[in-house]
Every structure is written in structure tokens, then in C-alpha cells.
Design an enzyme around this catalytic site. Structure first.
Site, PDB file in Angstrom:
ATOM      1  N   SER A 145      -3.014  -4.908  -6.589  1.00  0.00           N
ATOM      2  CA  SER A 145      -1.753  -5.185  -6.236  1.00  0.00           C
ATOM      3  C   SER A 145      -1.040  -6.090  -7.101  1.00  0.00           C
ATOM      4  CB  SER A 145      -1.740  -5.359  -4.826  1.00  0.00           C
ATOM      5  OG  SER A 145      -0.402  -5.920  -4.280  1.00  0.00           O
ATOM      6  N   TYR A 158      -4.569 -10.268   2.933  1.00  0.00           N
ATOM      7  CA  TYR A 158      -4.218  -9.242   2.106  1.00  0.00           C
ATOM      8  C   TYR A 158      -4.109  -9.734   0.599  1.00  0.00           C
ATOM      9  CZ  TYR A 158      -2.384  -5.213  -0.186  1.00  0.00           C
ATOM     10  OH  TYR A 158      -2.111  -4.064  -0.728  1.00  0.00           O
TER      11      TYR A 158
END
Length: 250
Positions: A145, A158
Site C-alpha cells: 500500500s 495498518y
């Protein structure tokens, strides 16, 4: 060698988190190129729908990447003709309980994010890579990501997980630099899936509102095309990293 429509034909791909979102889009894209797809994930009913859409050569594998026993036995649970995996797409991941200040969230949620997004990915790689080494080649695609490079309020766990994925890919690339095993890291920006809804307990309205608040989002098919692009390259060419973001990036 020039990549052609037959370049991927007949290869075997294992895709984790294949029941929805980017995993589903990737499974469909690869099946459309003649790849024998193994749709892996925790929810058999969702996987079955994806496999049916992929065609008769697709296979369903119930797999929980957070469960060491489930991952350790995954090859034994596959038909013998599907155990020589040419392509591994590590897509399973979550941010359940995320978007909260660190002390306000549950440590169990933060630990689960790391265990799935990082440790689970490592488990699956450890199960599949020995076969690639023995056969002298293969392609591992790990979903990272853009959050690996920039954090945000409520993203402590995250973004840590995606930074770890980034360095894991870098480490794998070094480990297999003298082989024909290719390692690709895909780094998507904001992509409209069920990810946001799952973060807040599966509320689809809240998930939609989250994406609607952004100036622009990607679709799972956008990421699947990027994965296909990396896989389509001739054996001497590796797409090490591919960053895909919305044009009007939030």
C-alpha cells in the site's frame, strides 16, 4: 522474448483473499488469460462464486492466513495437478478496528492486523517458495500500500503492517536475486472495495460514505490490471514495485 496471450496460459496461480475486491478482480483477470486459478480465503461461499465466474479450471481453497496449521497444510489440500504453483498473489489483509487513535483501539485488533497482513503473508510465502526454488522459477506478487510510506491519524497498526510488507519484499528480492524467482510489490492508493466496511464491523453504508468522501478512488479492476502487467513481463524483466494511485489523489 515478447509477452503474448499465451505467456500465462496454463500456469497455476494461488490468490489469497480471493473472495472479494482486489483478489476477486485478480482471479477473474488471470482466468481470462488462461491461468488455472486457486481462489483462497476464509469464506467458502464467496470463493465459490468467484471460482464459478472464473470457469471450470478454477479451484476453491479454504485458507486462513492467520492460522499456522491452515497455511502449513495448504499444498496437501490441493489436487496434485495444482501443487506446482507458478504465481502467488498475496492479497489477504485487513484493517479491522482501524482509524482510531492507538490507545483508543483494542490491542487485539492491532495485533490481528500485523498477524494477517505481515505474518500471514510470510507464512504463505514460506509454504510456496520452496517449490518455486525446486522448479527454478516463479512469481510472487505481494499487495502492499502507499500507506507504507505515509501514515495518518488512526493508522498506526495498518501503516506499520504495510511498511513491513515493503521491507519483506525488499528482503525476498535480495534472497532470490541469483534465481529466476521474481518478486513484485503492488502499492495501491485508495481503492473502492469492502475493505472500509470491514474496518467498521461490516457496515456497507459507512464503507460507501468513506470512499464517497474522497475526491477520486480506484476500482479493484485497476489494481488487477497492474498485477497482470507485472506478470505479463518476459522472464528477464521484473516489475519490482508498482505504485497505483487515483489521478486526484486524496
Amino acid at each position: 522474448m515478447t509477452a503474448t496471450a499465451s505467456h500465462l496460459d496454463g500456469k497455476v496461480a494461488l490468490i489469497t483473499g480471493a473472495g472479494a475486491g482486489i483478489g476477486r478482480a485478480t482471479a477473474l483477470a488471470l482466468a481470462g488469460r488462461g491461468v488455472r486459478v486457486i481462489c483462497a480465503g476464509r469464506t467458502e461461499a464467496s470463493l465459490r462464486k468467484v471460482a464459478d465466474a472464473c470457469g471450470s479450471t478454477a479451484h476453491v481453497l479454504t485458507l486462513d492466513v492467520g492460522d499456522p496449521a491452515s497455511v502449513a497444510g495448504l499444498l496437501d489440500r490441493l489436487p496434485e495437478g495444482l501443487r506446482a504453483i507458478d504465481i502467488l498473489v498475496n492479497n489477504a489483509g485487513h484493517d479491522s478496528g482501524g482509524r482510531q487513535r492507538f490507545d483508543a483501539g483494542r490491542i487485539e485488533d492491532w495485533a490481528s492486523i500485523i498477524d494477517t497482513n505481515v505474518t500471514g503473508m510470510m507464512r504463505v510465502c514460506h509454504a510456496i517458495l520452496p517449490g518455486m526454488v525446486q522448479r527454478g522459477g516463479g512469481h510472487v506478487v505481494n499487495l502492499g500500500s502507499v500507506s507504507a510510506f505515509r501514515s495518518y491519524p488512526g493508522g498506526s497498526a495498518y501503516t506499520t503492517s504495510k511498511a513491513a510488507v515493503h521491507m519483506f519484499c525488499e528482503g525476498l528480492r535480495q534472497d532470490y536475486r541469483d534465481s529466476d524467482i521474481r518478486i513484485t510489490e503492488i502499492l495501491p492508493g485508495l481503492t473502492r472495495t469492502d475493505f472500509a466496511a470491514a474496518r467498521v464491523g461490516g457496515d456497507p453504508a459507512k464503507g460507501k460514505a468513506y470512499y464517497d468522501a474522497a475526491p477520486m478512488t480506484l476500482d479493484p479492476d485497476d489494481i488487477a490490471r497492474g498485477i497482470l502487467y507485472a506478470l505479463d513481463q518476459p522472464p528477464h524483466c521484473t516489475i519490482s514495485q508498482l505504485v497505483i494511485t487515483p489521478t486526484r489523489e486524496p
